[in-house]
Design an enzyme around this catalytic site. Sequence first.
Site, PDB file in Angstrom:
ATOM      1  N   LYS A  92       0.864  -1.187   0.000  1.00  0.00           N
ATOM      2  CA  LYS A  92       0.000   0.000   0.000  1.00  0.00           C
ATOM      3  C   LYS A  92       0.893   1.225   0.000  1.00  0.00           C
ATOM      4  O   LYS A  92       1.714   1.414   0.896  1.00  0.00           O
ATOM      5  CB  LYS A  92      -0.878  -0.010   1.249  1.00  0.00           C
ATOM      6  CG  LYS A  92      -1.730   1.237   1.391  1.00  0.00           C
ATOM      7  CD  LYS A  92      -2.639   1.166   2.598  1.00  0.00           C
ATOM      8  CE  LYS A  92      -3.428   2.456   2.762  1.00  0.00           C
ATOM      9  NZ  LYS A  92      -4.345   2.399   3.902  1.00  0.00           N
ATOM     10  N   LYS A 122      -2.474  -1.562  -3.624  1.00  0.00           N
ATOM     11  CA  LYS A 122      -3.257  -0.322  -3.606  1.00  0.00           C
ATOM     12  C   LYS A 122      -2.369   0.896  -3.717  1.00  0.00           C
ATOM     13  O   LYS A 122      -1.342   0.917  -3.040  1.00  0.00           O
ATOM     14  CB  LYS A 122      -4.008  -0.312  -2.281  1.00  0.00           C
ATOM     15  CG  LYS A 122      -4.754   0.931  -1.935  1.00  0.00           C
ATOM     16  CD  LYS A 122      -5.264   0.811  -0.539  1.00  0.00           C
ATOM     17  CE  LYS A 122      -5.960   2.088  -0.147  1.00  0.00           C
ATOM     18  NZ  LYS A 122      -6.436   2.058   1.200  1.00  0.00           N
TER      19      LYS A 122
END
Length: 326
Positions: free
Chosen positions: A198, A251
């Site tokens: 992330k 992400k």
Amino acid sequence: MPIQNRLRRLRKSESVLRLFTETEVTARNLIPVWFIVDGHGVAEEVPPGGGMWRYSVDQVPAQAKRAKAGGAEGVMLFGVPETKGMHHAVDPNGLVASAARALKGMGLTVFADVCLCSYTPDGHCGVWHEGAGHGIDGGHVDNDASVAMLAKMAVMLAAAGVDVVSPSDMMDGRIGVIRKALDDAGFEYTLLCSYAAKMASAFYGPFRLAAESAPQHGDRRGYQMNPANRREARREVEADVMEGADMILVKPALTNLDLIREARDRWDLPIVAYQVSGEYAMVREAANAGRIDFARAARETLVSIKRAGADLIVTYLTDDVWAGRV
Ligand code: PBG
């Protein structure tokens, strides 16, 4: 003309095009995001047109029916309490726990975010310590104290009936600690979806408005990843696989298609991609400005993410997909 390869033969008609389509995105692959808030009768898009919906717990069953009718198999829950306070994160009667109970028996797999940022007064994803430390902005987020708290939160959510606990905090070692805490509490069959790679991304802006989770001081670069780092992303994914994640998440999605592909080629567990709020906003706003066609552009993003190797996509496009607009 002596042209050896006429690839255009494979594009000669609508039917031929359909016949040889390699990648398909179906509603089953898409996970909507629901922000659960206090109150009664709340169903509001924040900001209007932003694709992010806030629901009070009483609205959840009706939304679940709509999701099922649209073809969804899972939903991702975030809690946004009216008042801040760490106790909300582990409250067995908190918003997400209540929403999970409201979803019981509705035939959906319930994912729930495990992170502290919408609960901590300072908006950090972990426990903040002021002053000297190893942080990049004067204080630091205490890794191990945060992990202990996240493990408690995960167990509380599992007890409320959440199927997939989804830590998005990016603390080190939390997957192993959470797995052990779940097993020790008898939740051996609660799944773990690890936000493995992330990035500290500019594309979370709209979400932080909806979740009221923007850091009040400093930023997240001391725990979220540097978007420039591919090898480090591989280490993050490897660590979480080894610690027992059932699936890993990358992400944002569109800015990390290479990392999704690399994880796909290296590991055989399911991969989830999170098409974040800023990615949705880019498509939506460009379409609003008349520059691109919303439906076609949106579909193209989903297909690209799937083609890169994602099994599931957490996205704000589900309502449009269910309604046949995308
Ligand atoms: C919280 C969290 C964030 C997002 C998902 N979980 C925000 C952040 O890390 O600042 C962003 C999702 C989105 O932009 O849609 N840890």
